[in-house]
Scaffold this motif. Structure first.
Motif, mmCIF file in Angstrom:
data_model
loop_
_atom_site.group_PDB
_atom_site.id
_atom_site.type_symbol
_atom_site.label_atom_id
_atom_site.label_comp_id
_atom_site.label_asym_id
_atom_site.label_seq_id
_atom_site.Cartn_x
_atom_site.Cartn_y
_atom_site.Cartn_z
ATOM 1 N N THR A 23 -14.373 146.447 25.063
ATOM 2 C CA THR A 23 -13.813 145.134 24.771
ATOM 3 C C THR A 23 -13.296 144.469 26.042
ATOM 4 O OG1 THR A 23 -13.164 145.939 22.589
ATOM 5 C CG2 THR A 23 -12.146 143.907 23.337
ATOM 6 N N ILE A 24 -12.568 145.243 26.868
ATOM 7 C CA ILE A 24 -11.976 144.685 28.084
ATOM 8 C C ILE A 24 -13.065 144.260 29.076
ATOM 9 C CG2 ILE A 24 -10.580 145.237 30.109
ATOM 10 C CD1 ILE A 24 -8.985 147.152 28.217
ATOM 11 N N PHE A 79 -23.064 141.421 15.882
ATOM 12 C CA PHE A 79 -22.266 142.488 16.499
ATOM 13 C C PHE A 79 -21.841 142.113 17.914
ATOM 14 C CE2 PHE A 79 -21.650 146.326 18.987
ATOM 15 C CZ PHE A 79 -20.770 147.032 18.180
ATOM 16 N N ASN A 80 -20.565 142.360 18.233
ATOM 17 C CA ASN A 80 -20.041 142.122 19.573
ATOM 18 C C ASN A 80 -18.818 143.016 19.776
ATOM 19 O OD1 ASN A 80 -17.524 140.603 18.749
ATOM 20 N ND2 ASN A 80 -19.100 139.261 17.862
ATOM 21 N N PRO A 81 -18.379 143.201 21.034
ATOM 22 C CA PRO A 81 -17.234 144.081 21.294
ATOM 23 C C PRO A 81 -15.971 143.679 20.544
ATOM 24 C CG PRO A 81 -18.387 143.599 23.331
ATOM 25 C CD PRO A 81 -19.002 142.724 22.277
ATOM 26 N N GLN A 82 -15.751 142.366 20.362
ATOM 27 C CA GLN A 82 -14.562 141.921 19.655
ATOM 28 C C GLN A 82 -14.585 142.385 18.197
ATOM 29 O OE1 GLN A 82 -11.838 140.629 20.929
ATOM 30 N NE2 GLN A 82 -10.914 140.776 18.895
ATOM 31 N N LEU A 139 -10.700 155.048 23.209
ATOM 32 C CA LEU A 139 -10.553 154.475 24.547
ATOM 33 C C LEU A 139 -11.833 153.787 25.012
ATOM 34 C CD1 LEU A 139 -8.502 157.333 26.248
ATOM 35 C CD2 LEU A 139 -7.673 155.095 25.487
ATOM 36 N N MET A 140 -12.995 154.319 24.614
ATOM 37 C CA MET A 140 -14.270 153.664 24.949
ATOM 38 C C MET A 140 -14.375 152.306 24.275
ATOM 39 S SD MET A 140 -17.028 156.813 24.887
ATOM 40 C CE MET A 140 -18.422 155.685 24.826
ATOM 41 N N ALA A 141 -13.884 152.223 23.018
ATOM 42 C CA ALA A 141 -13.911 150.938 22.302
ATOM 43 C C ALA A 141 -13.052 149.909 23.033
ATOM 44 C CB ALA A 141 -13.411 151.129 20.868
#
Length: 433
Positions: free
Chosen positions: A431-432, A195-198, A425-427
């Motif tokens: 990621t950013i 699992f990772n933000p991307q 928007l949190m997602a």
């Protein structure tokens, strides 16, 4: 069926397994399924409800429910952005669908002994891509010219069930082959170390892309719906059909990868990344069909024929977005609007083909991972904050007189107003950062 057909297409059978294979397998599947229900379904309901209420394209629909000059400006910008994003999606989608057309024709040329033609059809030349993208784009335009009932609805209703039947038959065959068990483990046994933000952004983008959300497709289909339809029920059916087909496609593609690997095809690089990338199913499935002997040619033809069908049920919905705008806002006839818009999008596809390595992945990322979810936020805000609550309830009551007492009405208005936009928007922020 038309709405389900729009949702079910290459996003399920090409996009979902490819992203699942490249983003941790079963962990991606779990995240995708959660986000489809938490984010995509509420946004889908916003589109369908606004669309049926306004009975217009995305630009006019958002303008119609606006309550002041600022919301009207935002609605206008979002509407035009939806048309642009839908056109961008179709520009790369037509290229991938063109690959499906060429692979559909390849078994026929092989059976006729035309080896050179077969090799050209499955190669990656610019000429091949241009010709088959043009063929697919022409098919899409012909169906759109037929309108809703004679074109979109008829083809979706006839061809969708055929795709599901063939998928199930191929899964049964694949699961009997050596290596399939490893594929099932990778697909069904989550390992959240991956699992990772991307992955989060990829899963969210896939959910919105697969369900055709954010670009006005479902808003336009909503405008064609009868007032007797229960929108929450229809939205749930479309979501479940879409997820079901995507999950079913994964049951075919991921085990087939490991079957092909067992047979000697290189699937993963040394670092564990996918070698094939967007060409995944075009490397894995032909290798699988070869294991079937002469019957494999017939199965390959049938499978890629239905892949073309699945592509069409989605491409016609995307082309309908700018075409509907051209008819309603510019006063063009359906035939003229279809030809002009279709040629413009084909020109965009040609630009991508001539600059494939630079533009293909970039256009996919801009349109599906960023454009669709952000437009989904705008649609949620319009449904939750701009659309008058009493009008919203009245619209939903037309298909279900008792909806005010339902769990859906107690949760969805607040959820789509606050929770859904916040989570999307949190997602992006995660990621950013």
């Amino acid at each position: 069926m038309a709405a389900a057909g729009s949702a079910v297409g290459l996003g399920n059978i090409w996009g979902f397994p490819t992203k699942a294979a490249g983003n941790g397998g079963a962990a991606f599947v779990v995240v995708y399924l959660i986000l489809a229900f938490l984010l995509a379904y509420p946004a889908l309901m916003a589109e369908l409800t606004i669309g049926r209420h306004a009975r217009r394209n995305m630009v006019q629909a958002l303008q119609a429910i606006s309550t002041g000059p600022i919301s009207r400006l935002v609605g206008t910008l979002a509407g035009y952005s939806g048309i642009i994003v839908a056109s961008l999606i179709l520009s790369f989608y037509a290229i991938v669908a063109g690959w499906m057309v060429s692979h559909m024709a390849e078994p026929v040329s092989t059976m006729l002994g035309m080896t050179g033609a077969s090799e050209w059809m499955t190669g990656g030349s610019t000429e091949r891509n241009l010709i088959f993208t043009a063929i697919f784009s022409s098919l899409t335009m012909l169906i759109i010219m037929g309108g809703v009932e004679k074109g979109i609805e008829r083809w979706s209703t006839l061809l969708m069930p055929s795709l599901l039947i063939l998928l199930v038959l191929l899964i049964v065959y694949v699961l009997t082959q050596p290596g399939a068990t490893k594929g099932l483990e990778a697909y069904l046994m989550p390992n959240f170390d991956h699992f990772n933000p991307q992955m989060l952004l990829a899963a969210m983008g896939q959910a919105f892309f697969s369900l055709s959300i954010g670009v006005g497709t479902m808003l336009i289909y909503g405008s064609y719906l009868s007032h007797q339809e229960s929108l929450p029920r229809l939205g749930a059916v479309v979501t479940l059909v879409d997820l079901g087909i995507a999950f079913t496609a994964g049951l075919l593609i991921i085990p087939a990868m490991y079957v092909a690997q067992e047979a000697g095809t290189d699937i993963f690089a040394a670092d564990g990344s996918l070698i094939a990338g967007p060409d995944l199913i075009l490397q894995v499935l032909p290798a699988l069909f070869e294991t079937m002997g002469s019957v494999g040619l017939l199965v390959a033809f049938a499978f890629f024929t239905l892949m073309v069908v699945a592509s069409l049920t989605s491409s016609i919905s995307m082309l309908e977005v700018p075409v509907a705008f051209s008819i309603e806002n510019l006063g063009l006839s359906r035939k003229v609007a279809t030809i002009l818009v279709g040629l413009a999008i084909f020109a965009m596809s040609s630009l991508i083909i001539f600059n494939f390595d630079t533009l293909f992945g970039l256009v996919i990322s801009i349109s599906t991972e960023w454009g669709q979810p952000l437009l989904g936020v705008v649609l949620c805000i319009f449904a939750g904050w701009i659309f008058n609550r009493n009008q919203l309830l009245t619209e939903l009551k037309q298909g279900d007189p008792h909806i005010e007492d339902s769990l859906f009405w107690k949760i969805w208005p607040t959820y789509v107003k606050i929770v859904c936009p916040t989570l999307i928007l949190m997602a992006f922020a995660q990621t950013i950062l």
